[in-house]
Design a protein around this motif. Structure first.
Motif, PDB file in Angstrom:
ATOM      1  N   VAL A 142     -14.431 -14.364 -52.407  1.00 25.31           N
ATOM      2  CA  VAL A 142     -15.808 -13.864 -52.394  1.00 25.31           C
ATOM      3  C   VAL A 142     -16.556 -14.307 -53.645  1.00 25.31           C
ATOM      4  CG1 VAL A 142     -17.224 -11.768 -52.506  1.00 25.31           C
ATOM      5  CG2 VAL A 142     -15.329 -11.912 -50.872  1.00 25.31           C
ATOM      6  N   ARG A 143     -15.908 -14.189 -54.790  1.00 27.31           N
ATOM      7  CA  ARG A 143     -16.547 -14.614 -56.046  1.00 27.31           C
ATOM      8  C   ARG A 143     -16.950 -16.094 -55.959  1.00 27.31           C
ATOM      9  NH1 ARG A 143     -16.175 -13.223 -61.676  1.00 27.31           N
ATOM     10  NH2 ARG A 143     -14.697 -11.557 -61.195  1.00 27.31           N
ATOM     11  N   ALA A 144     -16.039 -16.922 -55.473  1.00 30.55           N
ATOM     12  CA  ALA A 144     -16.320 -18.351 -55.370  1.00 30.55           C
ATOM     13  C   ALA A 144     -17.506 -18.609 -54.441  1.00 30.55           C
ATOM     14  CB  ALA A 144     -15.084 -19.093 -54.879  1.00 30.55           C
ATOM     15  N   ALA A 145     -17.582 -17.865 -53.339  1.00 31.49           N
ATOM     16  CA  ALA A 145     -18.671 -18.060 -52.384  1.00 31.49           C
ATOM     17  C   ALA A 145     -20.015 -17.676 -52.987  1.00 31.49           C
ATOM     18  CB  ALA A 145     -18.406 -17.236 -51.126  1.00 31.49           C
ATOM     19  N   PHE A 146     -20.085 -16.556 -53.670  1.00 32.23           N
ATOM     20  CA  PHE A 146     -21.349 -16.116 -54.267  1.00 32.23           C
ATOM     21  C   PHE A 146     -21.771 -17.054 -55.390  1.00 32.23           C
ATOM     22  CE2 PHE A 146     -20.872 -12.426 -51.730  1.00 32.23           C
ATOM     23  CZ  PHE A 146     -22.104 -11.775 -51.715  1.00 32.23           C
TER      24      PHE A 146
ATOM     25  N   ARG B 195     -22.852  -9.640 -60.976  1.00 36.42           N
ATOM     26  CA  ARG B 195     -21.917  -8.825 -61.754  1.00 36.42           C
ATOM     27  C   ARG B 195     -20.875  -8.302 -60.774  1.00 36.42           C
ATOM     28  NH1 ARG B 195     -26.790  -5.816 -65.003  1.00 36.42           N
ATOM     29  NH2 ARG B 195     -27.007  -4.793 -62.982  1.00 36.42           N
ATOM     30  N   PHE B 196     -19.626  -8.661 -61.008  1.00 36.58           N
ATOM     31  CA  PHE B 196     -18.568  -8.369 -60.040  1.00 36.58           C
ATOM     32  C   PHE B 196     -17.770  -7.140 -60.479  1.00 36.58           C
ATOM     33  CE2 PHE B 196     -19.366 -12.945 -59.803  1.00 36.58           C
ATOM     34  CZ  PHE B 196     -19.600 -13.101 -58.440  1.00 36.58           C
TER      35      PHE B 196
ATOM     36  N   LEU C 168     -17.758 -17.274 -45.951  1.00 39.94           N
ATOM     37  CA  LEU C 168     -18.262 -16.283 -46.900  1.00 39.94           C
ATOM     38  C   LEU C 168     -19.556 -16.730 -47.568  1.00 39.94           C
ATOM     39  CD1 LEU C 168     -14.870 -15.240 -48.529  1.00 39.94           C
ATOM     40  CD2 LEU C 168     -16.325 -13.814 -47.077  1.00 39.94           C
ATOM     41  N   ARG C 169     -19.803 -18.029 -47.614  1.00 39.12           N
ATOM     42  CA  ARG C 169     -21.075 -18.489 -48.182  1.00 39.12           C
ATOM     43  C   ARG C 169     -22.254 -18.095 -47.296  1.00 39.12           C
ATOM     44  NH1 ARG C 169     -20.894 -24.312 -51.106  1.00 39.12           N
ATOM     45  NH2 ARG C 169     -23.082 -23.670 -51.338  1.00 39.12           N
ATOM     46  N   THR C 170     -22.028 -18.057 -45.977  1.00 42.46           N
ATOM     47  CA  THR C 170     -23.070 -17.553 -45.086  1.00 42.46           C
ATOM     48  C   THR C 170     -23.355 -16.083 -45.388  1.00 42.46           C
ATOM     49  OG1 THR C 170     -22.461 -19.087 -43.324  1.00 42.46           O
ATOM     50  CG2 THR C 170     -23.684 -17.128 -42.662  1.00 42.46           C
ATOM     51  N   ASP C 171     -22.304 -15.313 -45.632  1.00 39.44           N
ATOM     52  CA  ASP C 171     -22.474 -13.903 -45.977  1.00 39.44           C
ATOM     53  C   ASP C 171     -23.232 -13.752 -47.293  1.00 39.44           C
ATOM     54  OD1 ASP C 171     -20.900 -13.548 -43.754  1.00 39.44           O
ATOM     55  OD2 ASP C 171     -19.077 -13.117 -44.882  1.00 39.44           O
ATOM     56  N   ALA C 172     -22.884 -14.564 -48.288  1.00 43.66           N
ATOM     57  CA  ALA C 172     -23.573 -14.503 -49.577  1.00 43.66           C
ATOM     58  C   ALA C 172     -25.049 -14.833 -49.415  1.00 43.66           C
ATOM     59  CB  ALA C 172     -22.911 -15.460 -50.567  1.00 43.66           C
TER      60      ALA C 172
ATOM     61  N   MET D 139      -8.253 -27.406 -41.193  1.00 37.62           N
ATOM     62  CA  MET D 139      -8.536 -26.548 -42.327  1.00 37.62           C
ATOM     63  C   MET D 139      -9.670 -27.131 -43.168  1.00 37.62           C
ATOM     64  SD  MET D 139      -5.810 -24.956 -45.105  1.00 37.62           S
ATOM     65  CE  MET D 139      -4.470 -25.455 -44.042  1.00 37.62           C
ATOM     66  N   PRO D 140     -10.768 -26.382 -43.369  1.00 38.97           N
ATOM     67  CA  PRO D 140     -11.866 -26.922 -44.186  1.00 38.97           C
ATOM     68  C   PRO D 140     -11.455 -27.063 -45.647  1.00 38.97           C
ATOM     69  CG  PRO D 140     -12.268 -24.619 -43.640  1.00 38.97           C
ATOM     70  CD  PRO D 140     -11.055 -25.040 -42.869  1.00 38.97           C
ATOM     71  N   ALA D 141     -12.182 -27.911 -46.339  1.00 38.35           N
ATOM     72  CA  ALA D 141     -11.899 -28.122 -47.763  1.00 38.35           C
ATOM     73  C   ALA D 141     -12.091 -26.830 -48.526  1.00 38.35           C
ATOM     74  CB  ALA D 141     -12.817 -29.209 -48.327  1.00 38.35           C
ATOM     75  N   ASN D 142     -11.296 -26.652 -49.539  1.00 38.99           N
ATOM     76  CA  ASN D 142     -11.397 -25.454 -50.367  1.00 38.99           C
ATOM     77  C   ASN D 142     -12.423 -25.710 -51.462  1.00 38.99           C
ATOM     78  OD1 ASN D 142     -11.021 -23.086 -51.712  1.00 38.99           O
ATOM     79  ND2 ASN D 142      -8.933 -23.522 -52.406  1.00 38.99           N
ATOM     80  N   ASN D 143     -13.674 -25.295 -51.168  1.00 39.49           N
ATOM     81  CA  ASN D 143     -14.725 -25.519 -52.164  1.00 39.49           C
ATOM     82  C   ASN D 143     -15.299 -24.234 -52.652  1.00 39.49           C
ATOM     83  OD1 ASN D 143     -16.074 -24.756 -49.860  1.00 39.49           O
ATOM     84  ND2 ASN D 143     -17.104 -26.731 -49.544  1.00 39.49           N
TER      85      ASN D 143
END
Length: 340
Positions: free
Chosen positions: A76-80, A95-96, A300-304, A336-340
């Motif tokens: 989640v942190r990476a996505a936001f 702020r996490f 999760l980037r869509t969620d962010a 499997m999508p790339a881990n970005n």
């Protein structure tokens, strides 16, 4: 402690007073280790943001509050952090506040502290219980936009839900497992991190509905309250396997998959199919190694993105449009999508 930032900016990011930050930066006595770590984390976060954004535009501070295993909070942190740069010139400072297990009173106190300290928005993954809904109500009454993330609080005053259609995800898992057994009898171990989360409950409802209607020969054994932690989940899984010789499949809603696999291996039991959720670091490795068969993934980037948009709408007093639900994807080792 070398840094290029104003004390007030570090204090704002860390959620501490400027006096406390000043004591940490100048190495004064009487500072708790936890406080020192918060200041260091705030400086690191500011450095990341400075590397990816410009100083132009409005700066908005938002608080992401989650009770979840570390492997998921890392994702989640990476996505936001990745989505922050797509909203320029508006700059989001995230702020996490993450913990693997939080008592309801601790979550409520944290939400109240954030409300009193001030924030432009709260993104929340929390149990669907009255105490949390009441804390959300107190926040929204002061004008704070609250967005629920991956698990909803539908009876609260939150603005929108950002996440996947959890019932559809559970139905998809039932379809995959049902087709694997092709009419043969089977029993699935369904693992929940906790029955308090609405999202997990909805996945299980969808899963059981499809089994009941299309695959009645497949039974379910459920474990819960392992909180996605390997140690607790492994103990629960071992007990369930020992008590039921028919269990030969897994639908992991709540995580702790390494421990579940270890419990089956220790018992000398075969897993015919293992369906998990979320492409965190653990599941990527397990999927690549062929230890699990499918991962139900949503972006999760869509969620962010949905969360950021809802918070921006709330600041200009616009009615927040319903967030776009993340698509549920069936991931195998070959797509499997790339881990970005």
């Amino acid at each position: 402690m070398s840094h290029p930032f104003l004390v007030k900016d570090i204090a704002f990011q860390a959620g501490l007073s400027t006096a406390t930050v000043d004591r940490v930066l100048n190495g004064r006595a009487g500072v708790r280790r936890q406080t020192e770590m918060r200041v260091k984390a705030a400086i690191a976060e500011l450095e990341k943001q400075q590397a990816g954004v410009t100083a132009s535009g409005r700066t908005l501070a938002i608080d992401i509050v989650m009770e979840t295993p570390e492997r998921f909070s890392d994702a989640v942190r990476a996505a936001f952090e990745a989505e922050v740069t797509t909203f320029l010139p508006t700059v989001f400072r995230c702020r996490f506040h993450f913990a693997e297990i939080m008592k309801p009173i601790e979550l409520v106190q944290l939400l109240d502290r954030i409300r009193l300290r001030g924030t432009h928005g709260i993104v929340l993954k929390a149990p669907d219980i009255p105490e949390i809904a009441a804390a959300v109500e107190r926040a929204t009454k002061t004008g704070i936009t609250v967005v629920t993330l991956v698990t909803d609080l539908p009876n609260s005053s939150r603005a929108v839900y950002a996440g996947a259609d959890n019932r559809a995800a559970g139905e998809t898992a039932a379809y995959l497992i049902g087709n694997r057994f092709d009419g043969a009898a089977a029993r699935v171990l369904v693992t929940l991190s906790s029955g308090r989360f609405r999202g997990e409950e909805e996945r299980e409802i969808g899963f059981r509905r499809v089994l009941r209607e299309r695959y009645p020969e497949i039974g379910v054994a459920e474990i819960s309250e392992g909180h996605g932690a390997d140690a607790a989940t492994g103990i629960l899984a071992a007990r369930a396997i020992a008590a039921d010789a028919m269990i030969n499949a897994v639908y992991s809603i709540g995580g702790g998959n390494r421990a579940v696999l270890a419990a089956f291996e220790e018992a000398g039991r075969e897993i015919r199919i293992f369906v998990a959720h979320d492409l965190d670091a653990d599941n990527r490795a397990l999927l690549a190694a062929g230890k699990i068969g499918f991962v139900l993934h949503h972006d999760l980037r869509t969620d962010a993105r949905s969360a950021f948009r809802a918070i921006m709408s709330g600041l200009v007093k616009e009615r927040a449009a319903p967030a776009v639900l993340s698509a549920v994807e069936i991931i195998t080792p070959y797509n499997m999508p790339a881990n970005n």
